[in-house]
Structures are given as structure tokens and as C-alpha cells.
Design a protein around this motif. Structure first.
Motif, PDB file in Angstrom:
ATOM      1  N   ALA A 162       0.823  -1.213   0.000  1.00  0.00           N
ATOM      2  CA  ALA A 162       0.000   0.000   0.000  1.00  0.00           C
ATOM      3  C   ALA A 162       0.856   1.262   0.000  1.00  0.00           C
ATOM      4  O   ALA A 162       0.347   2.360  -0.236  1.00  0.00           O
ATOM      5  CB  ALA A 162      -0.932  -0.014   1.217  1.00  0.00           C
TER       6      ALA A 162
ATOM      7  N   PRO B  82       3.347   4.158  -1.244  1.00  0.00           N
ATOM      8  CA  PRO B  82       3.624   4.716  -2.569  1.00  0.00           C
ATOM      9  C   PRO B  82       4.906   4.111  -3.160  1.00  0.00           C
ATOM     10  O   PRO B  82       5.871   3.896  -2.417  1.00  0.00           O
ATOM     11  CB  PRO B  82       3.816   6.214  -2.292  1.00  0.00           C
TER      12      PRO B  82
ATOM     13  N   THR C  39       4.987  -2.154  -5.544  1.00  0.00           N
ATOM     14  CA  THR C  39       4.183  -2.936  -6.475  1.00  0.00           C
ATOM     15  C   THR C  39       4.382  -4.419  -6.176  1.00  0.00           C
ATOM     16  O   THR C  39       5.397  -4.806  -5.608  1.00  0.00           O
ATOM     17  CB  THR C  39       4.535  -2.588  -7.940  1.00  0.00           C
TER      18      THR C  39
ATOM     19  N   GLU D 210      -7.143  -0.425  -5.845  1.00  0.00           N
ATOM     20  CA  GLU D 210      -6.586   0.647  -5.014  1.00  0.00           C
ATOM     21  C   GLU D 210      -5.188   0.220  -4.572  1.00  0.00           C
ATOM     22  O   GLU D 210      -4.857  -0.965  -4.601  1.00  0.00           O
ATOM     23  CB  GLU D 210      -7.473   0.848  -3.764  1.00  0.00           C
ATOM     24  N   PRO D 211      -4.381   1.176  -4.128  1.00  0.00           N
ATOM     25  CA  PRO D 211      -3.049   0.796  -3.645  1.00  0.00           C
ATOM     26  C   PRO D 211      -3.145  -0.307  -2.585  1.00  0.00           C
ATOM     27  O   PRO D 211      -3.962  -0.226  -1.667  1.00  0.00           O
ATOM     28  CB  PRO D 211      -2.509   2.098  -3.042  1.00  0.00           C
TER      29      PRO D 211
END
Lengths: 349, 163, 753
Positions: A20, A22, A25, A207-208
């Protein structure tokens, strides 16, 4: 490749928390992500490796008759699962027509859903691309766009989704199970991928931190097993993305189509479910006139986004052929050349 | 930050410290373990020259991070022959001239071995061609490759029948 | 002493002796075990990794590079730019001879094409060098690029190919066309294509003072060494190039390229060995390609179907800064008899890397246009395409009037057609379908390629133990030099091939010449043959002058060498082994040199070409525009076949290139930027295994006493000619649609239902 932190979570909850952040991935097999990272298209700060998570690599038959495919099931394992291929032949055929045997051995179900477009301008970090970098422009417009989208595109993006697997999945009402910060939720696959509209950078509804943990096929999906095909036109016999593809699945009773499912690949930023065409087919006799009418309906809204007007006519013809093949019946064994018109008997089945 | 990695490579356990998580299996083999038989033709999963077996399955080693494969069992072209005794696929590639320049050959052979384990093609040349399509050969040795695989498939099938 | 020398072949199969035998590859075991060391497999102690950064614009200047960012990346050792690099001894843009091509080695900040090297990052690891190159984030002063066949000003190139006149005229074209009973005019387009050898260009360079050791794939090591020598101000003897195995060349490794020189410069800059390997996408620019062409064919025939005129005009492009012009129209010089033949070329300059030789340069592009036009002309006069070709069979080379040194093309036509079943072909298109309803079409093309010879030298020795040595700096890029040349060596030395140590693949051996122009086996082979003959002559001289030898006094009668012994020609019961001769003479070894070169008299007197006929069957799903080649037959006459096993592979490979030319290969250039948008192997399509159908190759017996002493013509390139046209013509025959732009695309066959 930009340096990144490598995180190997022990649980799904840990994975979601780690991803989650930033710049983070998920890494599954990496057959698409590593390619993007090598090309400088994707430059994550953190890779959250989910391949060691337990329990996501199972194919389960649920009590309600649905089939649940873990996100870490490898594409080849799924396609070669005899029970799966029997119940969902068009999906197996689509899987086996994608990429190469090596890539299918590695690539996961979840990863396949989340593969990025193969638009050359997206893949080239020095070109302008709204999908890669919001608001930068679209060099595919007015560029080399012979293979780009003919449905659902916008002035901001004319990319297509490259998956074969997703095409029959979306036709058969697959559900995506997602773990996220606020727990588990699910989404029809048809709602996972977004059309570009004004915000092509938002490729999916995720969503993240959201992690696809499974794909579920409802019990009704296997009702089409006797009349389901995937057909793919490509520029090599194998190891090439679709120019256009189609999945067709019919439930035929007493000489009439009780229910039809149709989806197209290679034509839009998402696997394209052709519901209008399905409506045309419902109740019709499985005959050329109905297939032709369905093809017209499927492409009603199509328009060229560049040098690709031929794809509209090609898509119509693939629809007709895929329906013809489906109506003739699923072959007992997946043909030697999966999803190819050159597979023996694929023309006038 | 270094990561401790343990791999079994061609039957031997290798423990080492990986100082960079970006290293792919391909680059690990070629540049750090000096196993250069596995080739880099495109580095993007588009040619198959880097095909190896990981836990018995053929994959493109260029698109696999070494760090993610901690604990894996890896077979490369260097581990296929038993000393001077070639693997039947290797011998068949020579007999049928399944290569010219030889650069794609380690990948072709590993792919062929992996394909036979997958047991999807049998002795149908059309299926063999399709199943071997993840390995490009620019010299155009495809006919010899298919003949080599067919020969091994057929002789193994015969052995099974007579066993 | 080269580290690569093959004394025995653990896995070869042999049915007799040497030349003409289908030996399996002597380097086969190394290759199937992953032990054949290609350039990038080397890793000298202390080696660093170099990665090139390339331009993303096609024309302009580098305005800025973020060198600090690259240097700040962990592991990066240095960044070589136009402002920070070793000095070169000469300007790399000076053409010191016609075989020197200009290259970009950071001599300035000018950008001539997209994917041009603009910096080199050197680091301790490949990962660090790769990311360092990405961090350079170049800024540019860009100019509008010139892209495509219609860009820039059109001009007549001074020469095309290698010194060929841009225009050749034989007879009166206008009169021929005016007199014709029927005429056609058609324009064909071929795209830019890239060699894409599976092995990317790679170099490992190590300096030791003023000596330089290089591992790099080369089709011409001695020429490459000369280029390095002049650029770095070295004497050639200080440079050793090692190139025992090329992972394919196809022309792209004929000349040393900029990136290879950059590897040498990087090693010099950092004072350590450096490995530099091109990334696949970086091979679309600095290492040559096949230029696009637009070719207009005008033809006329008389009432009997005989040509009155063939006019072949080709437009092509070269780079903005150097000259190579694809000699496409020259393909019409030799194949078909006509009282009037004209070839002419024009060109423009575009912002691309310089196009270069790519497998059958000129012949491949020209052949697909010519053979398509022949098909169209045959149709226009209602003749079967084979009958039409036979009607216009050239008994002498039409443009020169020279006799052919040999030409078994009729036999190729006959045998190929018989094997294919051509006689059953309906004349009209769209007449055949297979069981599943696919349209079936049959097409053919004539193949031809000149029988060339360059210069080479070899050294042969016979050792006291009776074994032989043959040394030649030859090149094996897959054609099989390690095997075929060893076979010639063995026959030249009168030994079994297992008794010959064949040394090759390094630049310190006698100059093996160029592996190009399909001439390597002929040129190096004749050097080997002559070296063998010379050393046998020396050995014979020793024996026939020695009273103690059973061969004493045989000088006039002559001796023959066989199985390690010399025999009196007139009495083979009298002979002596090499070992005994050398032992008695007290010599450890006896050696001699030989050369291979074209025979100028024969070249003046004869036209020398290999020929062939290719037949193709395609299946077309016309509703979906999908094409698949379903079988091909190629019959070729190429003089003496040294090793039928390897020759078959070469010809098959060429036919697959022809298939690829017709249906697959094309570099897609963005019209606005001059960038190639499919610079990879995923979207630049070369055939995969599933694209390649069963293919038959026949070699037609041909004895040629003129081409060279061994009668070799070469088979490396001829396979692509004829084949591309055969596939294209088969597509027409299947569908009735004549596509004149290659590769044939789906949309061109999506005819109305």
C-alpha cells in the motif's frame, strides 16, 4: 533497472500493508513486470514478492458449483488441468494460445489479469503516454497505430489490453477476489479494467495495496462447455499477441441458443464483453444469419483510432467464425495450434 | 543490503550472498556463477535463448529475479549431459543438425527437455512445432529441431512400450 | 596457439571420406553442451561491464547528459561521453578504403539516427551499468528527421552494392517495350529489415600495455583487426581478435561496428577489461540493416511469350552520412533472356543508421519484386509460370553475353517441379481448397546468387606422427566452417579428417578472408586445398629425392597422397607414410602455405552463378486474412557440395528467410520521429517454429570446372532468393489478390465476403 527494496511477506495481510506504500508494487512471476522494469516503463521503489504466499496456488471446486482459481496458479498448470479444461475449454484454449510455453509456465493467473498494454508508445518511456504518465499526451494518436483500439478508446489513449485469458473469462462472468486495506471484496472481471476516458492512467479498479487473490468462475460457466471456443488472429502462427480475438460460448437446447456469451480481445483497453450481440443470439437458431447479426451488433460502436479500420471488419468476421465454431461443438482435445484458424477443422467446423 | 540465497544448480547446492535484488536468474548464472551456456538473446522474454528448468519446468530465466527463486532447483544446459554421455536430446540435435550458429541451442535443448516433461505434444509434429515456438532460431534450424525432438519422443515411447 | 582447435569430433557420423560426406558438425558437442564460448561468455579477471546509452531522437545533438546522476549510482565506475573518452588515432568518419563504414564512437555530440550510442556507462556489475545508462536522461537539440522512401532529395547513387554501376543498360528498352505484344508495369515495396542474429553484438576487450585482446563475433577478423589498428594507432600484430563462434551474422558482423569499438575505448578508459553487449533494441541502428526499397518493373513480351524488355528500377535510401545502396534492380541482370534489360537505381538520404549487407543484399529485395513481376507477366500471357520461365531461359548471361560457367537451372526446375507436383497446378487463382475449406495456392520463384571468391590464405603442416595441421582464420557463423573446411583440409592433406588438427577462428592465423557473399567455403576452401597441395608437394619432394625412399625417382611419374601415405601414381604398390618420410629426414614438421583467390581469366570469360527453383504452397483463410505456408520445395544447383548435411541446413535457413520476407519481417518506423517502434523480437516478427512447414531441399548435381579448383559456388544466401517470391506468388494463386507491398499483411487479404 532502478534499485528497489525487496520484501517477501509471510501473509496476505503483510503483503497488503507492504504494497500500500507509494512506489510499491506486487511481484508475482514478473514476466510482464520485469520486462517493464527493464524497459524503464515501470520503476518501482519496492517489490512485494507474493510468490511465496501460501494457499494461493490452488484450483478449488466450491460448494455452490463455482470454481475458484488461486491467483498464483500458473497459466500452464491451469490450462493443463484436465478437469478445468473439460469444464472451461475456451479458457484453456485461450491460455494455450498466449505467449510461449516458457512464459505460461511462469506467468500467474493474477499477473495475467494485470498485464499492461503492449502499445509501443506506452512501452517507450521517451514517448508521450497518458497511461504511463498522466497528462503527458498520446503519441500513439497519429503514430504507428495499426493494431490499436477500435472500441472504447478516447482521445487520451487508444491502447488495447493484450490478454487472451481475460477474453473468455469476461465472457463467462468471472469474478475477481481482492484483498485490500479494508479487507476482502470482489468485483466482476468486467469491472476490473477501465476504459481510458479522461484518465487512462487509472487502468484498473484496484486501489493501492489491493491484491488479487483468486478468480472465480460461477457454476453456470460450465453450462457452455459443449459449445465454447476461443479464436485468435495474429501475425505469426504462435508467440504473438492477438490482432483481434474472440471467445464465444453458447448454450444450445432443442436447436435454439438459450444463452450466448461473447467477448473480444485486442480491440479495447479491456477485454470487451459484447452484450448486445449476446442479446441478438439469445433464442435464435445457431445459424449464419444470427451470427452475422450478432457480429454487426458487437461492433456497432466501433470506430478506427488510426490506421486500423480493418480491425473492425476483422473483428466482425472473427465473431462470426468463433460463433460458428462454438455452435459446431467444442473439440474433444484442444487443437495442435490453439485458437488458430489453421487448427485442423477450424474453418467450416 | 545483501540477501542470503540458496539454490540447487545442476544438482549442487549453492549458497551465496546476493548484494543486489535486481539480478535475474539469467545474469546470476552467466555473470556470477560463470555458467555461460545459458544465452541472452533478448533479455525480454521474446526469444527463449535463456530457457532453463526451474523446479522441473522450462521458463525464461531473463524474466525471473534470482532473489524470488530462493530455494529453487535449477537445471541448465551444463547439467544435462552425464560427463561425456550426451542427453538423448543433445545427441539428436547433433544428428539432425538442429542448429547452425548454436546460440539458441542451449535454450532449444532445455525447452525440448521441458516440453517432453510436460507431455502435451507426443509425437505429433504440429504439436511439437507449436510447443517449441517459444524458442526463436534465426538460422532457421527448425526442421532439424523438430526431427530431433520427434526422434527422442519416438524412441522413449518405444522404450516405454517394451519395458 | 589458438585455444580453439578441433582435433577430433567425438560425435560425428562418417560414411567414407571427407569432401562430399554428410559429417555432423565437429563443433556440435561443444554447442549442445553449452561449452562453445561466444564473445559474451568471456569473463577475464577484473572485468567491468559497459552499457551503452542510445539516442531517442533521430537527428540533432545531445544537449545534456546527467553524468553526475549516473556516476552517483552505486557501482558505476565511469561514464564515457563525447567529452570524456580516449582519443582515437584517426577520425572514425574517414573512409580509408571502400570497406570502411563510418561509425559513431562518441566523436561528437551529433545524432545521426535513433538508437545511436551517445554514452557508455562502465560499472562493476551489469545491473549498475544498466541503471547508470538509464540515469543519464539525455536532453537534445532535435531537428526534424527525414523518414521513409519519400523523404529528402532523390539522387542517382554513384554505385550500388559493392561498386556496381547504378545503371546498367543492355539493348533498347524503349524499343523493346514499344514492340511488345503485351506489357506490364508494377511497383513493389519492401520494408526495412534488421539482421537480428540471435547473438547480440558483444565485445570483451582487454588491454595489456599496447597489446589488445578482443573477443567479438566477426565475419572478417583480419579486416576488423585493421580497423581497430587504425582507430587506436596500433600495429595489427598487437591486436588479437578471437571469434571462434558467431551466434549468427547474416552480414551484420561483417564490419566492426561502433558499439564494438566503444567497448575497446571503454576498456582503455578504465584500464581494465570490459564487456559490452548490445541490448536487443540497440541492434536497431548502429549495426546495419536492409534498406527499404520501392521497385518498378516494366516488362514486355512478344506473341510467343518471349521477353522484349525488362526494365527494373529501384528506389532506396542510405543514411545521411554514409553510402550503401541496396542493389535491388541488379537482380534482373542474369536470370531471364531479353534483348533489352535495364537496371537503374535512385536513392534518398534519411536519418537512419547506414544500411548494410544483409543476407543476399540486393538479390533478396530484387528477387521478390522480379519473381512477382514474372508471375504477373506469365499471367498476362496466359502461361504457366514455369513454362514462362523456361521460355525465357537465359542460355548465356543476358546483360553480358558471357556463357555460364555452369548452370543446371533446368534440372532444378524439373526436379523441384516434379517433387512438388507442380504439373497439377491450375492456371487460374482461387481454384484449390483443402479439406477444411482453406484456400490453397501454389507459387514459384527462381533463385540465383553469384558465385563469388575473395582472398584467403592457409597454412598446412604435416607432423612427424603423420597427423596434419591446417590453420586459417576462418569464421563459423553457423554455416559450418569448422566442419566443411576441415573436410577440405583432410582431403588436401590426404588424411582422414580425424587425423587433421584444424585451427581456426582467431586473427593471428593466416587470413581466412571474409565470411560473406556466400564465398567463404569457396575462398577459404581453395586456400586450404592449395596449402594442402603445397605441403604434399614439399613432402613428395623430400621423398622422391631420397634414395632410401621407395618413392625415389618418382618425380616425373608423380605421387598421390592418401590415408597418410604417398604412393607412386604409376605403381601404387610403392608408397611410404608421411611419418616415415619425415622421420628419415629428421624433421618434426613440414609446412607450406596456399592462397584462395578468384581466377581473373575465368571471371572474364564466364558468368558464374548458383541457381535454384523454389516452389511454395500456402493456405489462406481469406475471411480472416490469415496465411500459412504449408510446404516448400527448393531445388538448388550450387556446384560441388562439400557437406550435404550442412548445405541442407543453409538452404533451409535461406528458404525460411524468404518465407519471413514475404510474410513477417518489417521494422515499423514512426513517421514523425524516425524511431523504430518494434525494435525487439516480440513485435519484429521472425518466423517461429510453428510458422515453418515441412520443407524439402534438393541439391542438383553440378560440376563447374571454372569457378575454382574445388568447383564450389556457395549456398549461404541463395535460399532466400526465389523463396520470397514463391510464397508471394502462392498467396496470389490462393486468393487472386496480388499484394505488392511486403510483408503481406492481414488487411490486404480481407477481401469482401
Amino acid at each position: 533497472m532502478k534499485p528497489f527494496d525487496y520484501v517477501r511477506p509471510a501473509t496476505i495481510a503483510e503483503a497488503v500493508t507492504a504494497a500500500a506504500q507509494p512506489g510499491a508494487t506486487y511481484l508475482a512471476a514478473g514476466t510482464n513486470l520485469l520486462d517493464l522494469m527493464k524497459g524503464g516503463v515501470s520503476r518501482p521503489d519496492r517489490l512485494v514478492d507474493v510468490t511465496h504466499l501460501q494457499g494461493l496456488d490452488k484450483i478449488e471446486h466450491l460448494a455452490d458449483g463455482a470454481l475458484r482459481i488461486g491467483a498464483l496458479v500458473r497459466n500452464a498448470d491451469l490450462a493443463h488441468d484436465a478437469a478445468f479444461a473439460k469444464a472451461h475449454p475456451a479458457i484453456a484454449e485461450a491460455l494455450l494460445s498466449g505467449a510461449s510455453a516458457q512464459l505460461r509456465n511462469a506467468a500467474t493467473v493474477g499477473g495475467n489479469l494485470l498485464q499492461r498494454t503492449r502499445c509501443a508508445y506506452f512501452y517507450d518511456p521517451t514517448s508521450r503516454c497518458n497511461r504511463r504518465e498522466a497528462g503527458s499526451g498520446c503519441d500513439a494518436r497519429g503514430g504507428e497505430n495499426r493494431l490499436h483500439a477500435v472500441l472504447g478508446w478516447s482521445e487520451n489513449c487508444i491502447a488495447t489490453h493484450p490478454s487472451d485469458f481475460c477474453v473468455p473469462l469476461v465472457a463467462l462472468d468471472a469474478i475477481v477476489e481482492i484483498e485490500g486495506k479494508s479487507g476482502r471484496r470482489e468485483l466482476p472481471l468486467d469491472e476490473l479494467h477501465r476504459l481510458p476516458g479522461a484518465a487512462p492512467q487509472r487502468e484498473t479498479a484496484l486501489e493501492p495495496g489491493d491484491l488479487i487473490v483468486a478468480v472465480r468462475l460461477p457454476a453456470t460457466a460450465r453450462d457452455f462447455a459443449g459449445h465454447a471456443r476461443y479464436l485468435k488472429v495474429r501475425e505469426r502462427t504462435s508467440y504473438a499477441f492477438a490482432v483481434v480475438s474472440a471467445a464465444a460460448a453458447l448454450r444450445i437446447e432443442n436447436g435454439k441458443i438459450r444463452e450466448a456469451r461473447l467477448a473480444l480481445g485486442g480491440v479495447a483497453a479491456k477485454p470487451w464483453r459484447a452484450r448486445a450481440a449476446e442479446a441478438v443470439l439469445k433464442g435464435a437458431a445457431p445459424e449464419p444469419s444470427a451470427f452475422s447479426e450478432a457480429a454487426q451488433a458487437a461492433l456497432t460502436d466501433a470506430k478506427p483510432s488510426g490506421d486500423n479500420a480493418f480491425k473492425i471488419e476483422l473483428a466482425r468476421r472473427i465473431v462470426v467464425r468463433a460463433l460458428t465454431l462454438a455452435a459446431a461443438g467444442t473439440p474433444a482435445r484442444i487443437p495442435a495450434l490453439p485458437a488458430s484458424p489453421f487448427a485442423s477443422g477450424a474453418l467450416h467446423a | 543490503m545483501t540477501h542470503s540465497i540458496s539454490l540447487t544448480v545442476n544438482g549442487a547446492r549453492r549458497d551465496f550472498q546476493l548484494d543486489d535484488p535486481r539480478v535475474t536468474l539469467l545474469d546470476l548464472l552467466r555473470e556470477r556463477l560463470q555458467l555461460t551456456g545459458t544465452k541472452k538473446g533478448c533479455d525480454r522474454g521474446q526469444c527463449g535463448a535463456c530457457t532453463i528448468l526451474v523446479d522441473g519446468k522450462r521458463i525464461n530465466s531473463c524474466l525471473a529475479l534470482a532473489i524470488s527463486h530462493d530455494g529453487a532447483d535449477i537445471l541448465t544446459i551444463e547439467g544435462v549431459a552425464r560427463g561425456d554421455q550426451l542427453h538423448p536430446v543433445q545427441a539428436a540435435f547433433i544428428a539432425h543438425d538442429g542448429f547452425q550458429c548454436g546460440f539458441c541451442t542451449p535454450g532449444q535443448i532445455m525447452s525440448a527437455i521441458g516440453m517432453m516433461r510436460e507431455a502435451q505434444a507426443g509425437d505429433d509434429p504440429e504439436r511439437i512445432r507449436e510447443c517449441m515456438s517459444g524458442n526463436l532460431c534465426r538460422c532457421g534450424a527448425y526442421a532439424g529441431i523438430v526431427d530431433a525432438v520427434l526422434e527422442v519422443q519416438t524412441s522413449e515411447a518405444n522404450q516405454r512400450r517394451s519395458a | 596457439m589458438p585455444e580453439i582447435s578441433l582435433t577430433s569430433a567425438p560425435a560425428h557420423i562418417r560414411h567414407g571420406s571427407n569432401i562430399g560426406q554428410p559429417l555432423t558438425r565437429r563443433d556440435g558437442v561443444l554447442k549442445v553442451k553449452g561449452q562453445a564460448a561466444y564473445a559474451a561468455d568471456h569473463h577475464p579477471p577484473g572485468m567491468l561491464f559497459a552499457v551503452i546509452a542510445v539516442s531517442s531522437i533521430a537527428r540533432g545533438r545531445v544537449a545534456a547528459l546527467d553524468v553526475a546522476a549516473a556516476k552517483g549510482h552505486k557501482g558505476v565506475v565511469d561514464v564515457m561521453t563525447s567529452k570524456h573518452r580516449p582519443e582515437l588515432a584517426i577520425d572514425p568518419d574517414i573512409k580509408t578504403n571502400p570497406f570502411v563504414f563510418r561509425m559513431e564512437v562518441l566523436q561528437s555530440d551529433e545524432i545521426r539516427y535513433a538508437n545511436q550510442p551517445i554514452a557508455v556507462v562502465i560499472a562493476e556489475t551489469l545491473e549498475a551499468a544498466t541503471e547508470g545508462a538509464a540515469l543519464l536522461a539525455p536532453r537534445y537539440d532535435a531537428l526534424a528527421p527525414r523518414v521513409g522512401l519519400d523523404a529528402g532529395e532523390t539522387f542517382a547513387p554513384p554505385v550500388v552494392g559493392v561498386g556496381n554501376p547504378a545503371e546498367v543498360q543492355h539493348g533498347d528498352i524503349d524499343a523493346g517495350l514499344a514492340a511488345a505484344a503485351k506489357r506490364i508495369e508494377a511497383t513493389y515495396e519492401t520494408p526495412p529489415q534488421y539482421h537480428n542474429a540471435m547473438e547480440p553484438h558483444a565485445i570483451v576487450a582487454s588491454w595489456d600495455g599496447d597489446t589488445l585482446s578482443i573477443d567479438t563475433p566477426s565475419q572478417a577478423m583480419v579486416m576488423a583487426r585493421a580497423r581497430v589498428a587504425e582507430l587506436f594507432g596500433l600495429v595489427p600484430e598487437k591486436i588479437r581478435i578471437c571469434s571462434p563462434f558467431l551466434g549468427g551474422g547474416f552480414g551484420s558482423k561483417g564490419f566492426l561496428t561502433g558499439p564494438q569499438i566503444l567497448g575497446v575505448m571503454a576498456a582503455k578508459l578504465v584500464g581494465k577489461p570490459v564487456k559490452l553487449v548490445l541490448r536487443r533494441e540497440q541492434m536497431y541502428g548502429p549495426v546495419g540493416h536492409r534498406a527499404p526499397t520501392r521497385q518498378r518493373l516494366r516488362m514486355g513480351i512478344d506473341a510467343e511469350g518471349r521477353f522484349t524488355a525488362i526494365d527494373h528500377h529501384a528506389k532506396t535510401v542510405s543514411s545521411s552520412y554514409d553510402d550503401f545502396y541496396e542493389p535491388a534492380a541488379d537482380a534482373s541482370h542474369t536470370l531471364y533472356a531479353s534483348p533489352a534489360i535495364r537496371s537503374s537505381h535512385e536513392a534518398a538520404r534519411v536519418d537512419t543508421g547506414t544500411p548494410l549487407f544483409m543476407r543476399a543484399p540486393g538479390e533478396a529485395t530484387g528477387s521478390i519484386a522480379l519473381e512477382s513481376a514474372i508471375d504477373e507477366m506469365a499471367l498476362a500471357c496466359g502461361m504457366d509460370p514455369l513454362a514462362f520461365r523456361l521460355t525465357n531461359y537465359a542460355e548465356v548471361e543476358p546483360t553480358t553475353g558471357k556463357p555460364f560457367s555452369s548452370k543446371a537451372l533446368r534440372a532444378c526446375y524439373e526436379q523441384g517441379a516434379a517433387r512438388f507436383g507442380w504439373a497439377k497446378r491450375p492456371l487460374a487463382p482461387r481454384q484449390m481448397r483443402d479439406d477444411s475449406g482453406l484456400l490453397v495456392g501454389w507459387g514459384m520463384g527462381t533463385a540465383t546468387f553469384p558465385a563469388l571468391m575473395f582472398q584467403a590464405e592457409a597454412r598446412a603442416a604435416i607432423r612427424r606422427d603423420g597427423t596434419g595441421v591446417m590453420e586459417i582464420g576462418a569464421h563459423d557463423m553457423g554455416q559450418g566452417a569448422w566442419t566443411a573446411l576441415a573436410q577440405i583440409a583432410a582431403d588436401g592433406l590426404g588424411l582422414d579428417v580425424d587425423r587433421v588438427e584444424f585451427r581456426s577462428g582467431t586473427s593471428d592465423l593466416p587470413d581466412g578472408g571474409i565470411a560473406g557473399g556466400s564465398a567463404h567455403t569457396a575462398t577459404a576452401g581453395n586456400a586450404i586445398h592449395n596449402a594442402g597441395a603445397a605441403v604434399i608437394a614439399r613432402l613428395a619432394d623430400l621423398a622422391t629425392r631420397d634414395e632410401r625412399s621407395p618413392l625415389f625417382g618418382a618425380g616425373n611419374a608423380g605421387v598421390v597422397a592418401r590415408d597418410g601415405k604417398l604412393f607412386r601414381r604409376d605403381d601404387e604398390s610403392r608408397g611410404e607414410s608421411y611419418a616415415d618420410i619425415l622421420a628419415r629426414a629428421g624433421l618434426a614438421e613440414i609446412d607450406a602455405r596456399g592462397t584462395g583467390a578468384p581466377n581473373p581469366t575465368a571471371q572474364t570469360d564466364y558468368a558464374m552463378h548458383a541457381h535454384g527453383a523454389v516452389f511454395a504452397e500456402v493456405k489462406v483463410d481469406s475471411e480472416l486474412g490469415q496465411i500459412r505456408v504449408s510446404r516448400m520445395v527448393g531445388a538448388f544447383a550450387a556446384g560441388r557440395i562439400i557437406n550435404p548435411h550442412l548445405v541442407r541446413s543453409q538452404l533451409l535457413g535461406g528458404m525460411i528467410w524468404g518465407l519471413s520476407f514475404a510474410l513477417h519481417e518489417e521494422a515499423i518506423t514512426d513517421r514523425r520521429t524516425g524511431r523504430i517502434m518494434n525494435a525487439d523480437l516480440g513485435e519484429y516478427h521472425i518466423p517461429v517454429n510453428a510458422d515453418v512447414p515441412p520443407m524439402d531441399v534438393l541439391t542438383v548435381e553440378e560440376h563447374d570446372p571454372h569457378v575454382n579448383a574445388l568447383g564450389i559456388k556457395g549456398v549461404g544466401e541463395i535460399g532466400i532468393t526465389g523463396s520470397a517470391g514463391a510464397v508471394a506468388n502462392a498467396v496470389w494463386h490462393a486468393t487472386g489478390v496480388r499484394v505488392r507491398r511486403f510483408p503481406i499483411r492481414i488487411e490486404e487479404l480481407l477481401t469482401p465476403l
